[in-house]
Design a protein around this motif. Sequence first.
Motif, PDB file in Angstrom:
ATOM      1  N   LYS A  29       0.891  -1.165   0.000  1.00  0.00           N
ATOM      2  CA  LYS A  29       0.000   0.000   0.000  1.00  0.00           C
ATOM      3  C   LYS A  29       0.922   1.206   0.000  1.00  0.00           C
ATOM      4  O   LYS A  29       1.862   1.283   0.794  1.00  0.00           O
ATOM      5  CB  LYS A  29      -0.887  -0.007   1.250  1.00  0.00           C
ATOM      6  CG  LYS A  29      -1.835   1.187   1.260  1.00  0.00           C
ATOM      7  CD  LYS A  29      -2.718   1.174   2.494  1.00  0.00           C
ATOM      8  CE  LYS A  29      -3.993   0.373   2.238  1.00  0.00           C
ATOM      9  NZ  LYS A  29      -4.967   0.544   3.351  1.00  0.00           N
ATOM     10  N   MET A  31       1.199   5.449  -0.019  1.00  0.00           N
ATOM     11  CA  MET A  31       0.514   6.716   0.188  1.00  0.00           C
ATOM     12  C   MET A  31       1.494   7.839  -0.107  1.00  0.00           C
ATOM     13  O   MET A  31       2.572   7.908   0.473  1.00  0.00           O
ATOM     14  CB  MET A  31      -0.007   6.818   1.616  1.00  0.00           C
ATOM     15  CG  MET A  31      -0.895   8.028   1.847  1.00  0.00           C
ATOM     16  SD  MET A  31      -0.056   9.382   2.649  1.00  0.00           S
ATOM     17  CE  MET A  31      -0.427   8.977   4.356  1.00  0.00           C
ATOM     18  N   ARG A 100      -3.354  13.860  -0.652  1.00  0.00           N
ATOM     19  CA  ARG A 100      -2.662  12.572  -0.705  1.00  0.00           C
ATOM     20  C   ARG A 100      -3.349  11.621  -1.661  1.00  0.00           C
ATOM     21  O   ARG A 100      -4.507  11.797  -2.005  1.00  0.00           O
ATOM     22  CB  ARG A 100      -2.625  11.941   0.690  1.00  0.00           C
ATOM     23  CG  ARG A 100      -3.977  11.775   1.319  1.00  0.00           C
ATOM     24  CD  ARG A 100      -3.928  11.052   2.657  1.00  0.00           C
ATOM     25  NE  ARG A 100      -3.036  11.681   3.630  1.00  0.00           N
ATOM     26  CZ  ARG A 100      -2.887  11.254   4.890  1.00  0.00           C
ATOM     27  NH1 ARG A 100      -3.585  10.209   5.322  1.00  0.00           N
ATOM     28  NH2 ARG A 100      -2.068  11.855   5.708  1.00  0.00           N
ATOM     29  N   ILE A 102      -3.689   7.339  -2.315  1.00  0.00           N
ATOM     30  CA  ILE A 102      -3.408   6.012  -1.745  1.00  0.00           C
ATOM     31  C   ILE A 102      -3.712   4.959  -2.801  1.00  0.00           C
ATOM     32  O   ILE A 102      -4.773   4.988  -3.418  1.00  0.00           O
ATOM     33  CB  ILE A 102      -4.286   5.763  -0.497  1.00  0.00           C
ATOM     34  CG1 ILE A 102      -4.059   6.876   0.539  1.00  0.00           C
ATOM     35  CG2 ILE A 102      -3.991   4.402   0.119  1.00  0.00           C
ATOM     36  CD1 ILE A 102      -5.093   6.901   1.656  1.00  0.00           C
ATOM     37  N   LYS A 146       8.419   5.171   6.079  1.00  0.00           N
ATOM     38  CA  LYS A 146       8.030   6.524   5.699  1.00  0.00           C
ATOM     39  C   LYS A 146       9.256   7.195   5.101  1.00  0.00           C
ATOM     40  O   LYS A 146      10.321   7.201   5.710  1.00  0.00           O
ATOM     41  CB  LYS A 146       7.565   7.258   6.955  1.00  0.00           C
ATOM     42  CG  LYS A 146       6.952   8.613   6.727  1.00  0.00           C
ATOM     43  CD  LYS A 146       6.361   9.105   8.059  1.00  0.00           C
ATOM     44  CE  LYS A 146       5.982  10.566   7.986  1.00  0.00           C
ATOM     45  NZ  LYS A 146       5.467  11.057   9.273  1.00  0.00           N
ATOM     46  N   ARG A 157       4.582   6.821   2.178  1.00  0.00           N
ATOM     47  CA  ARG A 157       4.532   5.672   3.101  1.00  0.00           C
ATOM     48  C   ARG A 157       4.332   4.398   2.303  1.00  0.00           C
ATOM     49  O   ARG A 157       3.508   4.359   1.389  1.00  0.00           O
ATOM     50  CB  ARG A 157       3.314   5.789   4.033  1.00  0.00           C
ATOM     51  CG  ARG A 157       3.506   6.611   5.258  1.00  0.00           C
ATOM     52  CD  ARG A 157       2.191   6.548   6.027  1.00  0.00           C
ATOM     53  NE  ARG A 157       2.077   7.612   6.986  1.00  0.00           N
ATOM     54  CZ  ARG A 157       2.521   7.532   8.246  1.00  0.00           C
ATOM     55  NH1 ARG A 157       3.098   6.419   8.668  1.00  0.00           N
ATOM     56  NH2 ARG A 157       2.370   8.541   9.066  1.00  0.00           N
ATOM     57  N   ILE A 159       3.588   0.270   2.911  1.00  0.00           N
ATOM     58  CA  ILE A 159       3.217  -0.744   3.897  1.00  0.00           C
ATOM     59  C   ILE A 159       2.911  -2.036   3.141  1.00  0.00           C
ATOM     60  O   ILE A 159       2.145  -2.006   2.177  1.00  0.00           O
ATOM     61  CB  ILE A 159       1.939  -0.319   4.665  1.00  0.00           C
ATOM     62  CG1 ILE A 159       2.175   1.026   5.369  1.00  0.00           C
ATOM     63  CG2 ILE A 159       1.531  -1.386   5.664  1.00  0.00           C
ATOM     64  CD1 ILE A 159       0.901   1.650   5.884  1.00  0.00           C
TER      65      ILE A 159
ATOM     66  N   GLU B 432     -10.709   8.011   0.536  1.00  0.00           N
ATOM     67  CA  GLU B 432      -9.409   7.859   1.195  1.00  0.00           C
ATOM     68  C   GLU B 432      -9.551   7.748   2.712  1.00  0.00           C
ATOM     69  O   GLU B 432      -8.542   7.745   3.419  1.00  0.00           O
ATOM     70  CB  GLU B 432      -8.508   9.047   0.866  1.00  0.00           C
ATOM     71  CG  GLU B 432      -7.529   8.812  -0.268  1.00  0.00           C
ATOM     72  CD  GLU B 432      -8.153   9.079  -1.623  1.00  0.00           C
ATOM     73  OE1 GLU B 432      -8.821  10.137  -1.739  1.00  0.00           O
ATOM     74  OE2 GLU B 432      -8.001   8.257  -2.523  1.00  0.00           O
ATOM     75  N   MET B 442      -5.203  19.284   6.359  1.00  0.00           N
ATOM     76  CA  MET B 442      -4.144  19.080   5.366  1.00  0.00           C
ATOM     77  C   MET B 442      -3.964  20.276   4.445  1.00  0.00           C
ATOM     78  O   MET B 442      -2.864  20.597   4.018  1.00  0.00           O
ATOM     79  CB  MET B 442      -4.477  17.848   4.508  1.00  0.00           C
ATOM     80  CG  MET B 442      -4.426  16.535   5.269  1.00  0.00           C
ATOM     81  SD  MET B 442      -5.375  15.220   4.441  1.00  0.00           S
ATOM     82  CE  MET B 442      -4.306  14.841   3.093  1.00  0.00           C
ATOM     83  N   GLU B 465      -6.736   6.060   8.250  1.00  0.00           N
ATOM     84  CA  GLU B 465      -6.305   4.659   8.263  1.00  0.00           C
ATOM     85  C   GLU B 465      -4.829   4.541   8.641  1.00  0.00           C
ATOM     86  O   GLU B 465      -4.325   3.453   8.874  1.00  0.00           O
ATOM     87  CB  GLU B 465      -6.584   3.986   6.920  1.00  0.00           C
ATOM     88  CG  GLU B 465      -5.855   4.625   5.768  1.00  0.00           C
ATOM     89  CD  GLU B 465      -6.022   3.818   4.475  1.00  0.00           C
ATOM     90  OE1 GLU B 465      -5.688   2.624   4.477  1.00  0.00           O
ATOM     91  OE2 GLU B 465      -6.488   4.410   3.482  1.00  0.00           O
ATOM     92  N   PHE B 466      -4.126   5.665   8.673  1.00  0.00           N
ATOM     93  CA  PHE B 466      -2.726   5.655   9.112  1.00  0.00           C
ATOM     94  C   PHE B 466      -2.601   6.171  10.546  1.00  0.00           C
ATOM     95  O   PHE B 466      -1.541   6.620  10.965  1.00  0.00           O
ATOM     96  CB  PHE B 466      -1.867   6.488   8.155  1.00  0.00           C
ATOM     97  CG  PHE B 466      -1.888   5.974   6.744  1.00  0.00           C
ATOM     98  CD1 PHE B 466      -1.076   4.913   6.361  1.00  0.00           C
ATOM     99  CD2 PHE B 466      -2.755   6.525   5.808  1.00  0.00           C
ATOM    100  CE1 PHE B 466      -1.113   4.429   5.061  1.00  0.00           C
ATOM    101  CE2 PHE B 466      -2.794   6.040   4.501  1.00  0.00           C
ATOM    102  CZ  PHE B 466      -1.970   4.988   4.130  1.00  0.00           C
TER     103      PHE B 466
END
Lengths: 161, 493
Positions: A29, A31, A100, A102, A146, A157, A159, B432, B442, B465-466
Amino acid sequence: MNKIHLITWIAITFIVSAFKSDVGSSQYKCMIQLTNYSGEGAYIVVSVLNANKEYVETLRVLGDDEEWYPDLPTWWSFFEKAGQENVDAITGATIAGGERSIFILDIDDRYLDNGHFLRFETSVEHQNYVENDVLLPLKSSSISGKFEGSDYIRYVRLIPN
Amino acid sequence: MNKLLSIPLLFLVLSGFGQQGNSFLEPSFWKENPSVKTIKKKIKEGHDPAALNDNAFDGVTYAINANASLESILFMLEQEGNSVDKITHDNRNYLMWAARMGNKPLIEHLIKEGSNTNLTDSHGYNALTFAAVAGVENMAIYDLLLSTGIAATSTNRSGANALHLLAGSMKNDALIRYFEQKGLSIRSLDHNENGLFHYAAQRGNIEMMNLLIAEGLPYRTLNKAGENAMILASKSGRRGSNGLEVFQFLDSKGVAADIVSWEGNTPLHGIAAGAKDEAIFDFFVDKGVNVNQVNEEGNTAFMLAAQRNNLKMLQKAEPYTHDINRRNHEGESAVILAVKSGAASTFEYLKTRGADLSFKDAKGNDIFYHMFQSHSKRNAKAFQTFLNAATANNLKPDSDTEILHIAVEKGEISLVKTALKLGAKINHRNEEGLTPLHLAAMKAQSNDILHLLLEHGADKGIKTEFEESAYDLAQENEVLAKNGVDLSFLKAN
């Protein structure tokens, strides 16, 4: 197509794909978090480079208007020649300052632990192009975590998925 | 395909904002042709002669483009931060701007100072092609640029060379003969297989079209997209649209008016965007063009007129239209296209004609989603028109709408208030996994939207989720840090 053929075909496809994922690839994953810069949305490309920092594979493109792809000149010179596979499947929407994205990165295991790199390059209209906003070695010991960016990217990031 | 022939010129006038108060970034300042003395005075007063605005224009760029005196431009160039290799708007150096203006003494100076003559801008132009696309006709300029080693055969990204780019504006064959001597061919084609004639047609340059026909050029040919000169002439660019006489001329030369491109476009699709003269519409109908031709995106000329706020062409096409709610392949009807592009006039008209406002497009987005997406300060009036119409029809946003997220993303507090009034859920997570408060943390430049969301019950405790809280995200926000905003109010108890 007759039935037996169809079944054989399905079986082969199944075996091949099972085999492929065995040797396979690992999913992460990913981000990308941008700094809160002002201006247009960023075009971002994620690619695998070999030990000589030459492009091997494009993994993700954020920005769906091909008209602007030449704004990422280093990648573009590779991409244009490679005449690569259809990028629609790995293309996502651009993101702007503070935002962001993802998504899942599918990284082939043969790129791991033998000098390959993961490059995140960025470009913003009317502003500058950044060849190595993030550049990290593809090592299984350090690939999740990170990673600070140098310009538009605040951090990335990764994962294991 | 429009973009291949559309010519990327600048919005010099539009980009004067930003860097508030810096005279050097105001085109109006340069229009007065300020003397070196005036410039010095401004610098003393604190105006920064090297600052770039949001579109990466600086004082020197504005000075060059306003054709300020050479003395003033050179003085600006001497100021710290303004070197000949400085990169400005669209990745151009001063040499490219000087080439655009055909400013010979300045070009000479910049070349002497070592300006990079190999630079390509972000649209694929170099100094030579940029001079050509600007319509520079002075051969001495091209002599000078070619003497630095720039190739006469340079092209932009569409493969258009100097002759293609000049075909829209030049009035005689002088430059054709000039560039032929430098190795260009009058018969050259760009990547899309457009020749000089296509470029001349696009800009409605009848003199040049006559000249090229006399030269024996093929002019009824199709380009790679199956477009002839008639279709190219029907498209309007930034310079506006062509008049009836251009289409009559092409018709008299046997260029087909009743044509459909490989993408399903007719000349009526072209004129739906910008033409204002009803006689042009009638001309094409008389020639047999099908008003209801559907292009590969599923759009008719009627739908494109709605999208481009072209009320005249919308009304012309309406009598031929069986269903004003007809949808394209994205599930968008004429009225959706109008909302998406902020087209208030065609929207109003379609509403009075009974267009369905309770639509959802193929992605499931409703009218509120689209009006929030298309909102900008510049078309706040159109937004109000859409909003009033929707509420007058007792429409309500979807229960899982993301209009509040959109409003927060745009950073417009009045829009945030509107979304809240419309009942958007304050703690709704988007794809997201972010709540509006996360997003505000943000993207915020100040704390006003954050406070507003908290007043309306935003939950500070929700994590991404982080495992990030709104407080964590705000702490990473460079602009909030730079503005010294105290964030303790965001801490969850």
